[in-house]
Design a protein around this motif. Structure first.
Motif, short mmCIF file in Angstrom:
data_model
loop_
_atom_site.label_atom_id
_atom_site.label_comp_id
_atom_site.label_asym_id
_atom_site.label_seq_id
_atom_site.Cartn_x
_atom_site.Cartn_y
_atom_site.Cartn_z
N HIS A 89 0.85 -1.19 0.00
CA HIS A 89 0.00 0.00 0.00
C HIS A 89 0.89 1.25 0.00
CE1 HIS A 89 -3.43 -2.60 0.76
NE2 HIS A 89 -2.78 -3.12 1.80
N PRO A 90 1.42 1.64 -1.14
CA PRO A 90 2.30 2.81 -1.19
C PRO A 90 1.53 4.09 -0.83
CG PRO A 90 1.68 2.11 -3.40
CD PRO A 90 1.21 1.05 -2.47
N PRO A 91 2.17 5.00 -0.10
CA PRO A 91 1.54 6.27 0.26
C PRO A 91 1.08 7.02 -0.98
CG PRO A 91 3.59 5.96 1.46
CD PRO A 91 3.53 4.87 0.43
N THR A 92 -0.04 7.72 -0.88
CA THR A 92 -0.61 8.44 -2.03
C THR A 92 0.38 9.46 -2.58
OG1 THR A 92 -2.84 8.19 -1.13
CG2 THR A 92 -2.51 9.88 -2.80
N VAL A 93 1.07 10.18 -1.69
CA VAL A 93 2.01 11.21 -2.12
C VAL A 93 3.15 10.58 -2.92
CG1 VAL A 93 3.68 12.94 -1.36
CG2 VAL A 93 1.47 12.73 -0.19
N LEU A 94 3.63 9.43 -2.45
CA LEU A 94 4.72 8.73 -3.14
C LEU A 94 4.27 8.29 -4.53
CD1 LEU A 94 7.60 7.61 -2.90
CD2 LEU A 94 6.61 5.48 -2.01
N TYR A 95 3.05 7.79 -4.63
CA TYR A 95 2.52 7.34 -5.91
C TYR A 95 2.34 8.52 -6.86
CZ TYR A 95 -0.59 5.26 -9.37
OH TYR A 95 -1.16 4.84 -10.54
N GLN A 96 1.83 9.66 -6.34
CA GLN A 96 1.61 10.84 -7.17
C GLN A 96 2.94 11.38 -7.70
OE1 GLN A 96 -0.58 13.33 -4.43
NE2 GLN A 96 -2.57 12.60 -5.19
N ASN A 97 3.95 11.41 -6.85
CA ASN A 97 5.27 11.89 -7.29
C ASN A 97 5.86 10.97 -8.36
OD1 ASN A 97 5.25 14.10 -5.60
ND2 ASN A 97 6.29 13.03 -3.92
N PHE A 98 5.63 9.66 -8.17
CA PHE A 98 6.13 8.71 -9.16
C PHE A 98 5.46 8.93 -10.52
CE2 PHE A 98 5.47 4.74 -11.50
CZ PHE A 98 6.80 4.38 -11.74
N LYS A 99 4.14 9.18 -10.51
CA LYS A 99 3.43 9.38 -11.77
C LYS A 99 3.90 10.66 -12.47
CE LYS A 99 0.85 7.18 -13.37
NZ LYS A 99 1.05 6.02 -14.27
N LYS A 100 4.23 11.69 -11.69
CA LYS A 100 4.76 12.92 -12.29
C LYS A 100 6.11 12.62 -12.97
CE LYS A 100 2.64 16.23 -9.09
NZ LYS A 100 2.91 17.25 -8.02
N PHE A 101 6.93 11.85 -12.26
CA PHE A 101 8.23 11.45 -12.81
C PHE A 101 8.03 10.65 -14.10
CE2 PHE A 101 12.16 8.57 -12.04
CZ PHE A 101 12.88 9.27 -13.00
N GLU A 102 7.06 9.71 -14.05
CA GLU A 102 6.80 8.85 -15.21
C GLU A 102 6.31 9.67 -16.40
OE1 GLU A 102 4.84 4.56 -15.54
OE2 GLU A 102 3.31 6.14 -15.26
N ASN A 103 5.42 10.62 -16.17
CA ASN A 103 4.91 11.45 -17.26
C ASN A 103 6.00 12.31 -17.88
OD1 ASN A 103 2.29 10.46 -17.03
ND2 ASN A 103 1.69 12.02 -15.54
N SER A 104 6.87 12.81 -17.03
CA SER A 104 8.00 13.61 -17.53
C SER A 104 8.94 12.76 -18.38
CB SER A 104 8.76 14.22 -16.35
OG SER A 104 9.89 14.93 -16.80
#
Length: 374
Positions: A89-104
């Motif tokens: 269950h990864p923290p929401t903030v960690l997941y959101q930051n990862f998705k930003k990194f992935e989109n970039s």
């Protein structure tokens, strides 16, 4: 008339040469097999449109001569992805930051893909994918060791040992770039005068001169093929008979002189009189012309060429050489693509490499001098 081309990744330097060879094969041959890096460029746009970010990362990793910075970012992304998947269950903030990194990263990868796509287009590969015909015009990726069997892949060693593709065995004419004729492959000057040809001796004879049709659209290329195909039947028939004779005990060089050579004049006239080609000659800004040097060479010289370019291992080369030496000698029919602006001479690879290194060093020195140190 059956053509085969096995090519390799060369940082883009030879891509347009191989693209030109493929277009020539499409125009002239009845059957063509393309194996190697060109297939990557031919199918690139169709593969990329379906890739996920992870798949794009793997594609970049598998492509030689990539930017170190991009590979570093990709490795960081894959590490984060692995760590994220390891969490229940990864923290929401960690997941959101990862998705930003992935989109970039996705944007960066798409830019890289766009560069490769443009390179493929400029090298003449645009529209080649649509010309695929399983019975007449096919292309394969080189088979990767220990990979699962794939109908779109072909083992390079099998092709070079005349065991594949099935429709190429004993009949194929090999398409080779000008870099085949080097001091590495030949320790003597090859015969280029038709009057000096001897049976069993390697020779390359200037046959047909072609203009630059890399920029001709795929539709125009198909039109040229349809217009030429019936007119050049004598050329194709003679070339096919000669190619099969090269691997047999027949006097192949005599067939070349008496049957193939007489077809050159009419074939050249047919090509020169084609309206699309005539128009292209008028509008092209770069008046490039290519001489088709047709002839026979010892298969060992071809195998040495592919060993030098890392498509054959030392052990595989030795196996082929031993098999060749254990049987009656034969030759391989080849077409070498030689720029008309230069004479056919053996390229000295050592001298060429030294010139390239000197030019690079001069550019580095010039760049340093231009940097202000104040």
């Amino acid at each position: 008339m059956n053509f085969i081309q096995i090519d390799y990744e060369n940082g883009g330097v030879l891509d347009s040469h191989f693209g030109y060879q493929i277009r020539t094969a499409y125009l002239l041959a009845d059957e063509t097999n393309i194996v190697g890096h060109s297939t990557f460029l031919i199918t690139f746009d169709y593969i990329v449109s379906k890739l996920t970010v992870v798949q794009m990362c793997k594609l970049v990793h598998a492509t030689p001569q990539n930017e170190v910075e991009l590979l570093t970012v990709i490795d960081a992304y894959l590490d984060r992805l692995k760590a994220l998947k390891a969490m229940k269950h990864p923290p929401t903030v960690l997941y959101q930051n990862f998705k930003k990194f992935e989109n970039s990263l996705k944007t960066t990868l798409q830019s890289w893909m766009g560069g490769v796509s443009l390179q493929a287009k400029n090298a003449g590969f645009e529209g080649i994918f649509e010309m695929f015909d399983i019975n007449k015009f096919t292309f394969y990726n080189p088979e990767i060791e220990n990979s699962a069997p794939n109908k779109n892949s072909l083992n390079i060693f099998s092709a070079l040992s005349n065991k594949a593709p099935t429709n190429a065995i004993d009949v194929s004419i090999w398409l080779l770039p000008f870099m085949f004729y080097t001091t590495y492959n030949f320790d003597f000057d090859i015969i280029t005068d038709i009057s000096l040809i001897q049976e069993g001796k390697p020779y390359l004879i200037k046959s047909i001169t072609l203009s630059n049709y890399l920029l001709v659209t795929p539709t125009e290329l198909t039109s040229i093929k349809l217009q030429l195909q019936n007119e050049i039947i004598p050329f194709k028939t003679a070339m096919n008979e000669w190619a099969m004779a090269c691997r047999s005990e027949e006097n192949s060089s005599e067939i070349f002189k008496t049957k193939v050579l007489p077809t050159f004049y009419d074939t050249q006239a047919t090509i020169d009189n084609n309206e699309i080609i005539k128009h292209q000659k008028k509008v092209e800004t770069d008046k490039i012309e290519i001489d088709l040097m047709i002839g026979e060479v010892c298969p060992i010289s071809v195998w040495k060429f592919y060993k030098l370019n890392n498509l054959l291992t030392d052990a595989q080369f030795m196996t082929l050489e031993e098999e060749y030496n254990s049987q009656k000698p034969y030759t391989l029919p080849v077409i070498l693509f030689q720029p008309s602006i230069s004479a056919l001479i053996r390229v000295n690879l050592k001298e060429t490499q030294e010139k390239i290194e000197n030019l690079v060093e001069e550019e580095i020195v010039a760049a340093r001098k231009s940097i202000s140190v104040d």
